[in-house]
Enzyme design. Structure first.
Site, PDB file in Angstrom:
ATOM      1  N   GLU A  31       0.814  -1.207   0.000  1.00 33.20           N
ATOM      2  CA  GLU A  31       0.000   0.000   0.000  1.00 33.20           C
ATOM      3  C   GLU A  31       0.858   1.272   0.000  1.00 33.20           C
ATOM      4  O   GLU A  31       1.710   1.474   0.880  1.00 33.20           O
ATOM      5  CB  GLU A  31      -0.919   0.000   1.223  1.00 33.20           C
ATOM      6  CG  GLU A  31      -1.720   1.268   1.418  1.00 33.20           C
ATOM      7  CD  GLU A  31      -2.686   1.526   0.282  1.00 33.20           C
ATOM      8  OE1 GLU A  31      -2.743   2.683  -0.168  1.00 33.20           O
ATOM      9  OE2 GLU A  31      -3.387   0.585  -0.146  1.00 33.20           O
ATOM     10  N   THR A  74      -5.683   1.571  -5.563  1.00 39.38           N
ATOM     11  CA  THR A  74      -5.318   0.171  -5.322  1.00 39.38           C
ATOM     12  C   THR A  74      -6.085  -0.771  -6.242  1.00 39.38           C
ATOM     13  O   THR A  74      -5.521  -1.737  -6.769  1.00 39.38           O
ATOM     14  CB  THR A  74      -5.588  -0.212  -3.853  1.00 39.38           C
ATOM     15  OG1 THR A  74      -4.823   0.634  -2.994  1.00 39.38           O
ATOM     16  CG2 THR A  74      -5.192  -1.664  -3.598  1.00 39.38           C
ATOM     17  N   HIS A 114      -1.408   3.389   4.715  1.00 43.15           N
ATOM     18  CA  HIS A 114      -2.440   4.098   3.965  1.00 43.15           C
ATOM     19  C   HIS A 114      -2.648   5.474   4.578  1.00 43.15           C
ATOM     20  O   HIS A 114      -2.550   5.656   5.790  1.00 43.15           O
ATOM     21  CB  HIS A 114      -3.756   3.301   4.000  1.00 43.15           C
ATOM     22  CG  HIS A 114      -4.749   3.719   2.965  1.00 43.15           C
ATOM     23  ND1 HIS A 114      -5.358   4.954   2.970  1.00 43.15           N
ATOM     24  CD2 HIS A 114      -5.238   3.054   1.878  1.00 43.15           C
ATOM     25  CE1 HIS A 114      -6.180   5.037   1.935  1.00 43.15           C
ATOM     26  NE2 HIS A 114      -6.123   3.901   1.252  1.00 43.15           N
TER      27      HIS A 114
END
Length: 618
Positions: A237, A279, A394
């Site tokens: 991420e 994503t 994130h």
């Protein structure tokens, strides 16, 4: 008031590049034509009360649209599109990130509505309100139309073919204005919805010819080198490449990944190619070797399409295929899309033990996620292909206590300052994961692939990035910052210092053919725009979803051609040969998605018969 407010927002809240006086003039006048039409409707109301009510409501709605773009732009450096607004199932999960981008002082964005109410309340009695004559209305709308055509004329002069280059939303906003841009976006959405109904598959002939001409044969020594091994793909991420082999005040940011470079095939010129789907776009690229859409996320807008995904291909060869992500099934519409991609199972939040103690930010922390995932892997049928999606690194990048293994950076950007701490945590989680795989007896018979899914630090934090990097973030540097790590770790092949750093210019579009070839699965008949990174025929070229591209020697960004050697602008002719390739690939990929063309490609012989028919025609 709304006209002037919009212009002020352009200058203060968006990073719109202005190169000359004409562009500044267009930026200044572009809200006016739409606002004249929008508020002009009030002239048809017969009473002052009705007119006032309409004007206030319209001012608030348009002000809210403008502010929504501001809040969205703060993190994504992009403007809203209609498909993004339809992604309502994501909104609940976006709470923490959204709250970070909404500030108390943002109430100032609605000050014009407050002033409007005050003026209406305390209007001097000497100002009389009378019904508007028909001739005056006609004259008013003629002026509004004249402003629209003036705006369009100046925009076309300054930027020819503006409406055909819709991959550049900033260019549309700069020339058409925020409100006209949203009208055009509605038109594009309607057009894309009609494309599937009109498609008949004939477009596949040209696309297939193009793909066949670009096919890169696999390297004979590498093809099938990991045959029958488990494939574990980890989506890292928000991990950008600038943290690799770098530090914060002498503390390594990614010590484990740094140590893994010599034990893996490590690609240091590998770029993310995601759009608004972030994503989910990186997943789409991985599975299909098709480009994401310029607007919205394919996971939402086209989950009903036919795909020829990597998961489905591996399932057909005997692999158990799954995704592991300790989040809600519906986020990014994954529960629907994963079925379309051919996954056998989706390990979601319901398959994990999630508690307040092992969660932060967006959900389950990476270390317990990896630990519990290994336990689940023990029971998977072998061989298996599983894709793992991490969460901790994130936005807004928050870890506390013992999870904070490195000091925050010291700049005016809290986002960048915290970013290093969550990257360091994710790196530690990967170290734990490798150890767990070895203890479980899974490691030796697996190929472990790791790649960054998209950027973590947007261009809104360029000032802080300049402080950290010690250099100006030009459009060239900004393009280079889109590099993300890509590791291919094959126990028995790359470990014990037998790895290699590969500097081919490449991107996420190349993942599918590269990984399938390592597993010994042929992709010759696949509709794909990527190429095997181990192939000697792979070309150094990567195009971003916004039209920028990178080659072995040049970077094309913000409509400027840069030399990679000098990092300075060069004559545009050096980049010209690659512009057509970039446009062609993005256009062909969009046609496949919007037209759902792969539904016509279930049998590879389909195209051959079409081509034979064409040869017979006069």
């Amino acid at each position: 008031m709304l006209w002037i407010k919009t212009y002020i927002v352009y200058k203060t809240s968006f990073n719109i590049k202005i190169e000359n006086f004409m562009q500044e003039l267009i930026l200044f006048i572009n809200p006016l034509s739409f606002l004249l039409f929008a508020f002009g409707i009030a002239l048809f109301f017969q009473t002052e009360k009705a007119r006032n009510r309409y004007v206030v409501i319209t001012s608030f709605i348009l002000g809210f649209i403008l502010y929504a773009n501001v809040a969205f732009y703060r993190f994504f450096t992009d403007f809203l599109t209609l498909p993004v607004l339809f992604q309502t199932s994501n909104f609940a999960d976006l709470g923490d990130s959204a709250a970070t981008e909404i500030h108390l002082m943002d109430i100032i964005y609605f000050i014009d509505v407050v002033l409007l109410l005050v003026l209406m309340k305390f209007k001097p009695k000497t100002i009389k309100s009378t019904p508007i004559k028909k001739a005056n209305r006609r004259a008013y709308f003629l002026v509004a139309a004249a402003m629209l055509f003036l705006n369009l004329g100046l925009a076309e002069t300054e930027r020819p073919q503006l409406l055909t280059r819709t991959f550049d939303r900033e260019m549309l906003v700069k020339n058409l204005g925020t409100y006209n841009y949203h009208l055009y976006d509605i038109f594009l959405q309607s057009k894309s919805s009609a494309q599937r109904a009109m498609a008949d598959g004939s477009e596949l002939v040209d696309i297939d010819n193009y793909i066949n001409a670009s096919y890169a044969k696999p390297d004979e020594e590498m093809f099938g080198i990991a045959k029958d091994k488990n494939l574990i793909v980890i989506s890292l991420e928000s991990l950008q490449n600038f943290v690799i082999n770098n530090d914060v005040y002498g503390q390594e940011v990614t010590p484990f990944l740094n140590s893994l470079i010599n034990d893996s095939y490590y690609f240091d010129q590998f770029y993310h190619q995601t759009g608004q789907g972030k994503t989910s776009d990186s997943e789409f690229l991985l599975e299909n070797s098709l480009y994401p859409l310029n607007r919205g996320a394919v996971f939402f807008t086209h989950s009903g399409n036919e795909f020829d995904a990597m998961a489905e291909k591996l399932s057909e060869t005997g692999y158990f295929t799954s995704t592991m992500h300790a989040n809600n099934k519906s986020f990014w519409n994954r529960d629907i899309m994963y079925e379309a991609l051919g996954y056998n199972y989706f390990y979601s939040a319901t398959d994990y033990t999630i508690t307040p103690e092992n969660s932060v930010g967006w959900g389950m922390k990476d270390i317990p996620f990896f630990e519990q995932s290994v336990e689940l892997m023990k029971d998977m049928p072998k061989p298996f292909y599983t894709k793992m999606i991490t969460l901790t690194n994130h936005h807004p990048f928050k870890v506390e206590g013992e999870d904070k293994m490195i000091d925050e950076y010291d700049s005016k950007s809290g986002t960048l300052n915290r970013y290093f701490t969550t990257v360091r945590y994710m790196d530690e989680a990967l170290k734990v994961f490798f150890e767990q795989l070895k203890e479980a007896g899974i490691y030796d018979n697996s190929i472990i692939v790791m790649y960054g899914d998209h950027y973590g630090i947007s261009e809104n934090h360029n000032a802080a990035m300049e402080q950290y990097l010690g250099q100006e973030v030009t459009p060239f540097v900004s393009a280079q910052l889109q590099r993300v790590p890509f590791f291919v770790h094959i126990p028995g092949v790359t470990d014990h210092g037998r790895g290699k750093t590969i500097s081919k210019v490449s991107g996420q579009i190349d993942l599918k053919p590269t990984l399938l070839h390592l597993l010994g699965v042929d992709t010759k008949n696949d509709i794909q725009f990527g190429a095997d990174l181990f192939s000697p025929d792979h070309h150094d070229f990567v195009v971003f979803r916004d039209g920028r591209f990178v080659t072995k020697d040049y970077v094309y960004a913000d409509n400027v051609c840069y030399s990679k050697e000098t990092e300075e602008p060069v004559d545009d002719s050096f980049c010209e040969p690659f512009k057509e390739k970039a446009r062609t690939e993005l256009n062909y990929s969009d046609k496949i998605i919007y037209g759902d063309l792969l539904r016509f490609y279930e049998n590879p012989n389909y195209l051959q018969s079409e081509q034979e028919l064409e040869k017979q025609l006069p």
